[in-house]
Design a protein around this motif. Structure first.
Motif, short mmCIF file in Angstrom:
data_model
loop_
_atom_site.label_atom_id
_atom_site.label_comp_id
_atom_site.label_asym_id
_atom_site.label_seq_id
_atom_site.Cartn_x
_atom_site.Cartn_y
_atom_site.Cartn_z
N ARG A 154 23.75 15.33 -15.16
CA ARG A 154 22.29 15.92 -15.55
C ARG A 154 22.20 16.21 -17.14
O ARG A 154 21.68 16.00 -17.74
N LEU A 155 23.30 17.07 -17.25
CA LEU A 155 23.22 17.59 -18.80
C LEU A 155 23.79 16.63 -19.65
O LEU A 155 23.35 16.69 -20.95
N GLY A 156 24.66 15.61 -19.31
CA GLY A 156 25.02 14.58 -20.09
C GLY A 156 25.91 15.34 -21.41
O GLY A 156 26.50 16.15 -21.10
N ALA A 157 25.41 14.65 -22.73
CA ALA A 157 26.21 15.28 -23.92
C ALA A 157 26.02 16.85 -23.96
O ALA A 157 27.00 17.34 -24.77
N ALA A 158 25.15 17.13 -23.59
CA ALA A 158 24.76 18.92 -23.89
C ALA A 158 25.97 19.55 -23.04
O ALA A 158 26.16 20.71 -23.50
#
Length: 366
Positions: free
Chosen positions: A103-107
């Motif tokens: 869900r956070l992906g690149a973050a």
């Protein structure tokens, strides 16, 4: 834990991502968890809101027995907030962690703060893996005093002790902050704030003969249902929210009008038709540590806020009308409506301000 000053006025690098390990579902009465999630996303932080897990078999059966007459409100999901609902796959080791990171992906590659509400072993293990030490424990419940029906996590006391060593400590209760201070622990006092829906609404002048209202969840033992019924026998009373079956029976018998829960965005027009807002609690020893998240939303309405069973901080209490000890609650409520508020609140604190204070908490620990 390392001591740190109140960060209200200093700057610090905000986290790129925020994971909220919540104690309430997203589609529930609007709470502090929702407000902070929206404020963080509005500031450019990637947010994953993780709904609570069922903690034991008793809680599963309790959910199945719940009255299905009032569906929970469907709260709007703000841009930048992603929701993680429980799935059977979460029973597999590491599955929840992987789902959050997706869900956070690149973050996820940058600094992540975990805002933890449930002092459970599972949540603490997740927080440790996700945050690399940037854990914030926001203690808004005194788990030693909550009803058994709320199913406190197993071994919550030992988990709280671990959080006191490893996390930045935040609370909405001055009593809790003092209890921590007495043990040499520093914490940030973060009182409730007002949501944009309430501060941005154009409120009309309250009409003295309009109903008195309550908004939020009603549970036996938490809300003073007999007090609400007593007021309702003398003047119109309305409730907007989820009401348990026992409370519903007593309130309807007293003539209370009960409306289904609605999203936070739909609440201000409803409150605008009330003469006053009643916040009646019956929480016993929890009184010293309970500050309802809705208090500033109620105050922002420009209606008298009548309270029972609360020990509010002076800066908030001065704007409310306590009814505790009144010989007649209906007469006390009527007297409060007959006089204008003596000290109207000025600018209500915002959740954006609250988030900035949390985001400024440093990561250092002893």
């Amino acid at each position: 834990m390392a001591q740190h000053a109140d960060p209200g006025a200093r700057s610090a690098a905000a986290p790129a991502a925020l994971v909220i390990l919540s104690s309430v579902k997203w589609n529930f009465a609007w709470q502090r968890h929702h407000s902070l999630a929206r404020a963080a996303a509005g500031a450019g932080t990637a947010v994953v809101f993780v709904e609570p897990q069922l903690r034991d078999v008793r809680q599963i059966f309790a959910r199945l027995r719940r009255r299905r007459g009032s569906a929970p409100p469907s709260q709007q999901l703000p841009e930048g907030v992603q929701l993680l609902r429980w799935s059977p796959v979460d029973l597999l080791p590491g599955a929840t962690l992987r789902r959050i990171r997706r869900r956070l992906g690149a973050a996820a590659a940058h600094e992540t703060m975990v805002l933890q509400y449930v002092p459970s072993r599972r949540c603490l293990a997740l927080a440790r893996r996700l945050s690399a030490g940037w854990i914030v424990y926001d203690r808004v419940l005194d788990w030693s005093q909550v009803p058994a029906s709320w199913h406190p996590p197993r071994a919550w006391r030992s988990v709280e002790r671990a959080l006191e060593r490893e996390a930045r400590l935040v609370t909405d209760s001055a009593a809790m902050q003092q209890a921590w201070a007495d043990r040499g622990l520093d914490s940030l006092l973060l009182l409730p704030a007002a949501d944009d829906e309430f501060t941005g609404f154009r409120w009309s002048n309250p009409q003295a003969d309009a109903p008195i209202g309550y908004f939020g969840t009603v549970q036996q033992g938490i809300i003073d249902v007999p007090a609400v019924a007593a007021v309702a026998r003398a003047r119109p009373v309305e409730i907007v929210g989820e009401v348990d079956e026992a409370s519903r029976t007593e309130l309807l018998a007293a003539g209370v009008r009960i409306a289904s829960p609605v999203p936070v965005s739909e609440l201000p027009p409803i409150l605008d038709g009330w003469s006053a807002i009643l916040l009646p609690y019956r929480v016993g020893e929890r009184q010293q540590t309970l500050v309802p998240a809705k208090i500033w939303n109620a105050l922002a309405s420009s209606r008298p806020v009548l309270t029972l069973g609360l020990s509010l901080p002076p800066d908030i209490a001065q704007h409310t009308v306590p009814l505790d000890g009144a010989a007649s609650l209906p007469e006390a409520a009527a007297a409060a409506l007959a006089r204008s508020r003596e000290a109207p609140p000025g600018r209500a604190p915002s959740w954006s301000d609250a988030w900035r204070r949390i985001a400024a908490l440093d990561r250092s620990t002893d």
